[in-house]
Design a protein around this motif. Structure first.
Motif, short mmCIF file in Angstrom:
data_model
loop_
_atom_site.label_atom_id
_atom_site.label_comp_id
_atom_site.label_asym_id
_atom_site.label_seq_id
_atom_site.Cartn_x
_atom_site.Cartn_y
_atom_site.Cartn_z
N ILE A 1 4.99 -1.74 3.82
CA ILE A 1 3.94 -1.25 2.95
C ILE A 1 2.75 -0.73 3.74
O ILE A 1 2.56 -1.10 4.91
N CYS B 1 5.67 3.87 -6.61
CA CYS B 1 6.80 3.38 -5.80
C CYS B 1 7.09 1.90 -6.00
O CYS B 1 8.10 1.41 -5.50
N ASP C 1 9.54 -4.99 1.45
CA ASP C 1 9.37 -3.56 1.73
C ASP C 1 8.28 -3.39 2.78
O ASP C 1 7.30 -4.14 2.79
N LEU D 1 -0.57 -2.95 -6.74
CA LEU D 1 0.67 -2.31 -6.32
C LEU D 1 0.75 -0.95 -6.98
O LEU D 1 0.54 -0.82 -8.19
N PRO E 1 6.15 -1.30 -4.82
CA PRO E 1 6.64 -2.06 -3.66
C PRO E 1 6.98 -3.51 -4.01
O PRO E 1 6.40 -4.09 -4.92
N PHE F 1 12.46 -7.99 -2.26
CA PHE F 1 13.39 -6.96 -1.81
C PHE F 1 14.78 -7.53 -1.56
O PHE F 1 15.78 -6.90 -1.86
N PRO G 1 14.20 2.26 3.53
CA PRO G 1 13.06 1.37 3.67
C PRO G 1 13.22 0.45 4.88
O PRO G 1 14.29 -0.08 5.12
N CYS H 1 7.00 5.92 0.59
CA CYS H 1 6.60 6.58 -0.66
C CYS H 1 6.15 8.02 -0.37
O CYS H 1 5.37 8.27 0.55
N HIS I 1 1.27 0.84 -1.30
CA HIS I 1 2.46 1.70 -1.47
C HIS I 1 3.56 1.27 -0.51
O HIS I 1 3.29 0.71 0.55
N ARG I 2 4.81 1.59 -0.87
CA ARG I 2 5.90 1.47 0.09
C ARG I 2 5.63 2.48 1.20
O ARG I 2 5.13 3.58 0.95
N TRP J 1 2.52 -8.26 3.54
CA TRP J 1 2.71 -9.22 2.46
C TRP J 1 2.11 -10.55 2.86
O TRP J 1 2.25 -10.99 3.99
#
Length: 167
Positions: A46, A38, A44, A34, A40, A144, A7, A63, A59-60, A82
Motif C-alpha cells: 500500500i 482499489c 497488499d 481505504l 486495499p 489478502f 500485487p 492501483c 491505495h494498493r 499495515w
C-alpha cells in the motif's frame, strides 16, 4: 491496453504509535481511509496519498489511480504500512465465471461458506447463447491471505474458468 502488475506483499510495519489498521510512517494518529477505487486489504502493498481536508487516502501500490496521483503531485504520495491491529473485515469485490451447469452456483456458494466468508452482495447471470455463467460478489474478508486462498479454492470448482478480484 493496461498492463497488469501482480500485487506485491506489503512490507513489515515498523514500530508504530497507536498500532491501528494503517501506520503512517513518522506520524502519530492521523485520519486515514481505504481508497474505494482499489479497496486495499491487509497483506497488499500500500501507499498513502495526502488529500486536501480528508487525511490520508490509502491505495494498493498497483492501483491505477496512484500513477495519476504521482503525476499530478508526487510529493503527496507517502509510505504507509499495515498496523498491528487491522480492522476485523474488509469488503472486496470478486468475479467468478465458468461454463454453466446444474448446481454451479450452489458449488461456488458452498466454497465461499466453507471459507467462513460473508457475502454482502451478489449478482449472477447466465449467457445462455454462450453457456457462460458469471457471478459478481461483494465479500467481507479478513485479509489478502484469506482472499487468495478463497480464489484458489473457487478455481478448483469444476467448470469455473475464472475467479479474480476486481479493481
Amino acid at each position: 491496453q493496461p498492463t497488469h502488475v501482480p500485487p506485491a506483499q506489503a512490507p513489515t510495519p515498523r514500530a508504530a504509535e497507536g498500532g491501528g489498521a494503517v501506520v503512517i510512517e513518522g506520524v502519530g494518529n492521523l485520519l486515514s481511509q481505504l481508497a474505494r477505487c482499489c479497496r486495499p486489504l491487509p497483506g497488499d502493498a500500500i501507499v498513502g496519498y495526502i488529500t486536501r481536508g480528508r487525511g490520508i487516502s490509502v491505495h494498493r501500490a498497483d492501483c491505477a489511480q496512484v500513477g495519476s496521483l504521482r503525476e499530478r503531485d508526487g510529493s503527496r504520495v507517502i509510505e504507509v504500512a499495515w498496523g498491528a491491529r487491522p480492522a476485523k473485515s474488509y469488503d472486496v469485490e470478486i468475479v467468478v465465471r465458468g461454463f454453466d451447469r446444474k448446481w454451479l452456483h450452489k458449488d461456488v456458494s458452498n466454497v465461499i461458506a466453507s471459507a467462513n466468508v460473508q457475502v454482502v452482495a451478489l449478482n449472477a447471470r447466465v449467457d445462455a447463447r454462450q453457456g457462460i455463467a458469471q457471478m459478481d460478489y461483494t465479500l467481507k474478508v479478513a485479509d489478502f491471505g484469506q482472499l487468495s486462498a478463497l480464489l484458489s479454492q473457487l478455481l478448483a470448482v469444476p467448470n469455473v474458468t475464472e475467479a479474480r478480484r476486481l479493481a
